[in-house]
Write an enzyme that holds these catalytic residues in place. Structure first.
Site, mmCIF file in Angstrom:
data_model
loop_
_atom_site.group_PDB
_atom_site.id
_atom_site.type_symbol
_atom_site.label_atom_id
_atom_site.label_comp_id
_atom_site.label_asym_id
_atom_site.label_seq_id
_atom_site.Cartn_x
_atom_site.Cartn_y
_atom_site.Cartn_z
ATOM 1 N N ARG A 138 2.841 12.058 0.325
ATOM 2 C CA ARG A 138 3.275 11.929 1.716
ATOM 3 C C ARG A 138 4.678 12.455 2.000
ATOM 4 N NH1 ARG A 138 -0.640 8.767 3.766
ATOM 5 N NH2 ARG A 138 -1.857 7.693 2.189
ATOM 6 N N ASP A 309 -9.672 -5.321 4.930
ATOM 7 C CA ASP A 309 -8.880 -4.159 4.513
ATOM 8 C C ASP A 309 -7.911 -3.690 5.594
ATOM 9 O OD1 ASP A 309 -7.925 -2.177 2.894
ATOM 10 O OD2 ASP A 309 -9.671 -0.879 3.057
ATOM 11 N N ASP A 311 -4.612 -3.288 5.947
ATOM 12 C CA ASP A 311 -3.257 -3.136 5.407
ATOM 13 C C ASP A 311 -2.213 -3.156 6.524
ATOM 14 O OD1 ASP A 311 -3.472 -1.328 2.478
ATOM 15 O OD2 ASP A 311 -5.238 -1.512 3.763
#
Lengths: 416, 267
Positions: A138, A309, A311
């Site tokens: 990233r 999930d 996050d």
């Protein structure tokens, strides 16, 4: 996914008469001091860190391109990424040089005016990587004349910004145990702050600080409390040992408060919550850590005992805004769980929370910002339709805040 | 446009989810190399020259033009185990110029090539060097080598990084690069002189070049990028900018060679 990647070329668009950073072709690349990073907003022609500035506003002060001339943009150059895989990087631009990371863990330095390469660093990787979601990187951080990058084999490397020479290479965690690294580090003074990925592989998440000059570790703060620490009892039995809570998106820093802010990912295993009953601190949270030693100063958990999930892996945006008549130092956060939050960033106090995308899992938030759950929304063998999807209302995609409009902008998933 | 992007993102998220469910792909082949005798090495070399040399070079030293890497270093980005290298040779590397070997080639042939490539990695134990590495390190420090070269992130930028030079060059090559720098200068280290339209001149080491542009680093380590069409003329000087080690004694050169040969990545 492959099709998507094939058409991804990094393109530079410019107005026909655009002035480039270095009119005479150089010389370029001044050392990037901490002073420059602190005042990155004063250099709108550059992009000196993952989110542009330490407060992560991701707002460009450039004014040459606007809604009345954007239609006149034309292609100036295209640089083709040779390796076809995920491309989720934010390039840095430093005095006319652009640093782009590529799959799997490589970086190239390009002339920003022409897109042509100065050098390339290819990181050697072992064959036995364990990565959930594509080979990805990233972006880099820069301090002085050195770049810092996370690698898929869970190392942190320092690379000379002028040549691509390797300066140091530190193992953060053993990749064979499921650890990997994709996020751009964040520079705080002379420290390289960097997170970890692997929440799908039974890791115990943490945030690390390394000495920029030597690569030696200054501190490590686990995102799951150990047996003697408060919060450990929010995990059933020994489930804390493999509870995930990774830190795979770059955080933010407030130099006045000397606080590092970082989001944490899902608890593991993702959808099977019975084996880890409890709130599962500090998964799906934002942590505020002391910039000197990494001590936890406050936390806010967006999704206690997550089973979808979701996050809390978003960029924390720091801004000073008027709230109920007074100026407040706040943090703005559109979470993967489809709620948007404003928190006081000095104390972690919950100020505002509202859904911004379709959500069917909570009746709302209580006065502390804790979700009031709709019953029976757990994943089941028969299937259960829930919004947002596991992809979330948003995901890691960068939001932005414009001090000019006072608006927060976010990419979202919302079924029609 | 926005629509397309939106769909793209949701697809990406979906793929992430699917990959997650499926778990990591594990390579099917994972075994020891059964063909690693000296004769296997020799047979592997013959096939390599015939089928791989055009890209990797007949000596396997790599080729900048084709992008095929040097295979003599013992360090592989894609093949850190024998089984991994077998797969790379058999199947190629997706979306790169590295194509798999002809499907007619037997597994035995592929293993023999693996053995050949492994044999290229220089083993320090194979050499009995006259010099002393510890003394060589002092010679290195005293001879100002670090004004141009980096070792472990310390030093200058106007010469190659020497951090792992011992796995790249053998002792003879090291000695000749000290005593006769001009003998073989890689294009990366040529000097390019750019005579600009305004009459000024910029000169530096050739970092990168294509048909239309060139990028150099001047002696102050500044980066420059030029469109060739903007330059009045361009000269390439193919001699080395490294001074020959003339004022070093023979034993100092031996010591330097021993030191440089010891610089390799711990594996």
């Amino acid at each position: 996914m492959k099709r998507l990647a094939t058409v991804f070329v990094l393109t530079a668009l410019a107005l026909p008469a655009a002035v480039t950073a270095q009119d005479d072709g150089g010389p370029s690349l001044r050392p990037v001091t901490w002073e420059r990073l602190l005042n990155a907003a004063d250099e709108p022609e550059n992009w000196l860190m993952y989110s542009g500035t330490l407060d992560s506003k991701r707002y460009s002060g450039l004014e040459q391109i606007h809604n009345r001339n954007v239609g006149n943009l034309e292609l100036k150059w295209a640089y083709q990424i040779p390796e076809i895989d995920r491309a989720e990087t934010t390039p840095l631009v430093v005095d006319g040089v652009m640093f782009v990371t590529e799959a799997p863990s490589n970086v190239v330095a390009l002339d920003a005016a022409t897109g042509r390469q100065y050098w390339r660093y290819n990181h050697e990787l072992p064959d036995d990587l364990r990565i959930c979601c594509g080979r990805n990187n990233r972006g880099v951080a820069i301090l002085g004349e050195t770049l810092f990058m996370s690698t898929l084999d869970a190392h942190t490397v320092a690379i000379d910004a002028r040549t691509g020479n390797l300066v140091w290479n530190t193992e953060t965690a053993p990749h064979a145990s499921g650890y990997s690294k994709t996020a751009a580090p964040l520079i705080v003074k002379d420290q390289v702050i960097t997170g970890i990925a692997g929440g799908e592989y039974g890791i115990r998440g943490f945030l690390d600080s390394y000495d920029a000059a030597s690569g030696a570790r200054n501190w490590r703060t686990y995102t799951i409390p150990g047996p003697d620490e408060p919060g450990n009892q929010t995990w059933l039995g020994e489930s804390w040992r493999t509870g995930g809570s990774p830190t795979w998106i770059t955080g933010a820093y407030d130099p006045d408060l000397d606080l590092v802010y970082w989001g944490t990912g899902n608890p593991g295993p993702d959808w099977n919550g019975e084996v880890r009953l409890g709130d599962n601190l500090y998964s799906d949270s934002v942590l505020a850590l002391d910039g000197e030693n990494g001590n936890l100063e406050w936390y806010f958990q967006f999704t206690p005992h997550d089973i979808h999930d979701w996050d809390a892996i978003q960029v924390p945006i720091l801004g000073d805004i008027r709230y109920e008549g007074e100026m407040r130092r706040v943090m703005m956060w559109a979470n993967r769980n489809a709620f948007y939050y404003t928190l006081d960033r000095e104390t972690g106090e919950f100020l505002v929370g509202k859904p911004y995308a379709l959500q069917t899992w909570a009746e709302g938030l209580d006065e502390n910002g804790r979700p009031i759950r709709v019953p029976n929304m757990e994943p089941s063998p028969e299937g259960k339709l829930v919004s947002p999807t596991i992809g979330g209302g948003t995901n890691w995609w960068s939001p932005t805040f414009s001090p000019r409009t006072g608006l927060y902008y976010v990419n979202l998933l919302h079924p029609r | 446009m926005r629509k397309v992007l939106f769909v793209g993102l949701s697809q990406a998220a979906l793929v992430a989810a699917l990959v997650l469910v499926a778990g990591p792909a594990t390579p099917a082949r994972a075994q020891e190399n059964p063909f690693d005798t000296l004769i296997d090495v020799r047979m592997g070399e013959r096939v390599f020259r015939a089928q791989c040399g055009r890209c990797h070079g007949r000596d396997a030293r790599g080729n900048d033009e084709t992008g095929a890497p040097d295979l003599t270093t013992g360090q592989f980005a894609r093949a850190s185990t024998d089984a991994g290298m077998f797969s790379v040779i058999r199947d190629g590397i997706e979306n790169t110029a590295m194509i798999g070997i002809s499907p007619r080639a037997s597994d035995q042939t592929v293993w023999q090539i693996v053995s050949y490539i492994n044999s290229l990695n220089l083993d320090p134990g194979d050499y009995d060097l006259p010099g002393d590495a510890a003394r060589g390190e002092q010679v290195y420090a005293g001879a100002d080598c670090s004004s141009c070269h980096m070792i472990g992130g310390e030093g200058g930028r106007t010469g190659p990084d020497l951090s792992t030079v011992g796995s790249r060059l053998d002792p003879d090559e090291l000695a000749s690069s000290l005593t006769d720098p001009d003998a073989e200068v890689a294009p990366r280290w040529w000097t390019v002189r750019v005579n600009r339209a305004d009459g000024s001149t910029v000169e530096g080491l050739r970092m990168n070049e294509d048909t239309f542009t060139v990028r150099i680093m001047d002696s102050d380590e500044n980066l420059w990028s030029f469109m060739k069409s903007d330059a009045r003329s361009l000269e390439r000087i193919k001699t080395s900018t490294m001074p020959a080690a003339e004022n070093l004694t023979g034993s100092e050169v031996d010591d330097l060679v021993a030191y440089l040969f010891s610089l390799r990545r711990e594996s």
